[in-house]
Scaffold this active site. Structure first.
Site, PDB file in Angstrom:
ATOM      1  N   LYS A  60      -4.156   8.383  -2.874  1.00 51.63           N
ATOM      2  CA  LYS A  60      -4.665   7.990  -1.557  1.00 51.63           C
ATOM      3  C   LYS A  60      -5.095   9.181  -0.709  1.00 51.63           C
ATOM      4  O   LYS A  60      -4.722  10.322  -0.972  1.00 51.63           O
ATOM      5  CB  LYS A  60      -3.636   7.108  -0.842  1.00 51.63           C
ATOM      6  CG  LYS A  60      -3.626   5.702  -1.454  1.00 51.63           C
ATOM      7  CD  LYS A  60      -2.764   4.736  -0.716  1.00 51.63           C
ATOM      8  CE  LYS A  60      -2.886   3.344  -1.364  1.00 51.63           C
ATOM      9  NZ  LYS A  60      -1.906   2.398  -0.812  1.00 51.63           N
TER      10      LYS A  60
ATOM     11  N   ARG B 260       3.469   1.593  -7.349  1.00 44.42           N
ATOM     12  CA  ARG B 260       2.123   1.142  -7.755  1.00 44.42           C
ATOM     13  C   ARG B 260       1.276   2.381  -8.015  1.00 44.42           C
ATOM     14  O   ARG B 260       1.140   3.226  -7.136  1.00 44.42           O
ATOM     15  CB  ARG B 260       1.537   0.290  -6.637  1.00 44.42           C
ATOM     16  CG  ARG B 260       0.192  -0.329  -6.928  1.00 44.42           C
ATOM     17  CD  ARG B 260      -0.256  -1.188  -5.746  1.00 44.42           C
ATOM     18  NE  ARG B 260      -1.570  -1.770  -5.970  1.00 44.42           N
ATOM     19  CZ  ARG B 260      -2.705  -1.132  -5.744  1.00 44.42           C
ATOM     20  NH1 ARG B 260      -2.708   0.103  -5.297  1.00 44.42           N
ATOM     21  NH2 ARG B 260      -3.868  -1.735  -5.989  1.00 44.42           N
TER      22      ARG B 260
HETATM   23  C1  YH5 Z   1      -0.418  -0.639  -1.699  1.00 42.06           C
HETATM   24  O1  YH5 Z   1      -0.161   0.492  -1.255  1.00 42.06           O
HETATM   25  N1  YH5 Z   1      -2.925  -0.399  -2.160  1.00 42.06           N
HETATM   26  S1  YH5 Z   1      -5.494  -1.023  -2.810  1.00 42.06           S
HETATM   27  C2  YH5 Z   1      -7.627   4.408  -1.428  1.00 42.06           C
HETATM   28  C3  YH5 Z   1      -7.593   5.412  -2.369  1.00 42.06           C
HETATM   29  C4  YH5 Z   1      -6.899   5.236  -3.554  1.00 42.06           C
HETATM   30  C5  YH5 Z   1      -6.238   4.046  -3.793  1.00 42.06           C
HETATM   31  C6  YH5 Z   1      -8.832   7.273  -3.150  1.00 42.06           C
HETATM   32  N2  YH5 Z   1      -3.218  -2.486  -2.870  1.00 42.06           N
HETATM   33  C7  YH5 Z   1      -1.724  -1.041  -2.116  1.00 42.06           C
HETATM   34  O2  YH5 Z   1      -4.901   1.604  -4.134  1.00 42.06           O
HETATM   35  N3  YH5 Z   1      -0.897  -3.228  -2.666  1.00 42.06           N
HETATM   36  C8  YH5 Z   1      -3.799  -1.302  -2.599  1.00 42.06           C
HETATM   37  O3  YH5 Z   1      -8.258   6.570  -2.080  1.00 42.06           O
HETATM   38  C9  YH5 Z   1      -1.908  -2.337  -2.574  1.00 42.06           C
HETATM   39  N4  YH5 Z   1       0.559  -1.583  -1.795  1.00 42.06           N
HETATM   40  C10 YH5 Z   1       0.328  -2.844  -2.267  1.00 42.06           C
HETATM   41  N5  YH5 Z   1       1.352  -3.700  -2.329  1.00 42.06           N
HETATM   42  C11 YH5 Z   1      -5.769   0.630  -2.169  1.00 42.06           C
HETATM   43  C12 YH5 Z   1      -5.597   1.737  -3.145  1.00 42.06           C
HETATM   44  C13 YH5 Z   1      -6.280   3.018  -2.864  1.00 42.06           C
HETATM   45  C14 YH5 Z   1      -6.975   3.208  -1.678  1.00 42.06           C
END
Ligand code: YH5
Length: 283
Positions: A226, A260
């Site tokens: 993230k 996750r």
């Molecule tokens: C979460 O924390 N996150 S989708 C921005 C990024 C990288 C990854 C490169 N669904 C979560 O994974 N569900 C998502 O920058 C989730 N907890 C739960 N329960 C976002 C994501 C991401 C966003």
């Protein structure tokens, strides 16, 4: 106390005698798994799911709505077409528990019919009809905190006290679920790292994760790749593995039971090391 949860015919053991579980991320948006066109390739998504299971993921989180900062909404039909065939395919050939990352009640219902064993909702079942569908589906649910909506949530995140505000939101959502008849032991909570929060807010969530553990529900954390890591390390998403692992390990130390992650093999190694140190005997 039993900490084994029934997930649509499969069992999830969250007891402290076992390492935290890793939830592998499977984005089924056309930009991630297209076969060159507008469609998600079932084959490619299935291969990725199989690989994550081989690497030790207990749960595969299948999502067809991008909830990254700035992402726009998708229709029910579009989301169903993306996720249902992939869930069916994984269900037929993998032993892992399938989680569906959605806020739409229609998608939740069809996903559980297709074999999903868990509902992961970044909007914590606030969409009309979602509580009823989750109750009927009789699978565990993950309630996440988000300030605002994905399209605009990173523009002006504001809190007086991020910990107490996130905690009281989660308390209210737990109460709403239980009032609707969802069993208390089928509820997970997630403070929503990166969802309408600035770097300082996200760091607070990790440092004070024990405050969320105190809600009495298993805590799930998603920190993988993230943008807070990008801000702290000045690295693009693909170069955030070491930072993601460091943060995931800290989350485990502060009480998270499900992590996750994109990089399942490395994350499974980290939770195993955490668990070995946690259980070391002074002999
Ligand atoms: C979460 O924390 N996150 S989708 C921005 C990024 C990288 C990854 C490169 N669904 C979560 O994974 N569900 C998502 O920058 C989730 N907890 C739960 N329960 C976002 C994501 C991401 C966003």
């Amino acid at each position: 106390m039993s900490s084994t949860l029934a997930c649509n015919g499969k069992l999830l053991d969250l007891s402290p005698a076992t390492p935290p579980k890793v939830m592998g991320i499977l984005n089924v948006t056309p930009d991630s798994f297209s076969d060159g066109g507008l469609f998600v390739s079932r084959e490619k998504a299935l291969q990725q799911a199989r690989r994550m299971v081989r690497e030790g993921a207990a749960i595969i989180d299948v999502g067809g709505e991008s909830t990254r900062p700035g992402a726009t909404a998708v229709s029910v039909q579009e989301e169903l077409e993306r996720v249902i065939p992939v869930i069916e395919a994984i269900h037929q050939s993998c032993e892992a528990i399938i989680s569906v990352d959605t806020s739409k009640p229609e998608v939740m219902r069809e996903a559980v019919r297709a074999g999903a064993g868990m509902i992961n909702d970044v909007r914590a079942l606030r969409e009309p009809g979602a509580l009823d569908v989750a109750k009927e589906a009789a699978v565990p649910v993950c309630l996440m905190h988000m300030q605002g909506e994905p399209r605009s949530m990173q523009k002006t995140p504001r809190y007086t006290d991020v910990i107490s505000e996130v905690k009281s939101f989660l308390q209210q959502r737990i109460a709403a679920c239980e009032a609707r008849g969802i069993p208390g032991d089928a509820i997970f909570v997630d403070p929503g790292f990166g969802f309408g929060k600035r770097v300082e807010h996200n760091l607070q969530l990790v440092k004070r994760l024990a405050d969320f553990v105190a809600l009495g529900k298993p805590v799930l954390m998603g920190v993988s790749r993230k943008s807070t890591l990008g801000a702290l390390l000045d690295r693009p998403p693909r170069e955030r593995l070491a930072g993601s692992i460091a943060l995931a390990t800290l989350c485990c130390e502060f009480g998270a039971r499900i992590i996750r992650a994109h990089d399942v093999a490395a994350t499974v190694d980290a939770v195993k090391i955490f668990h070995a140190v946690r259980n070391a005997d002074n002999e």
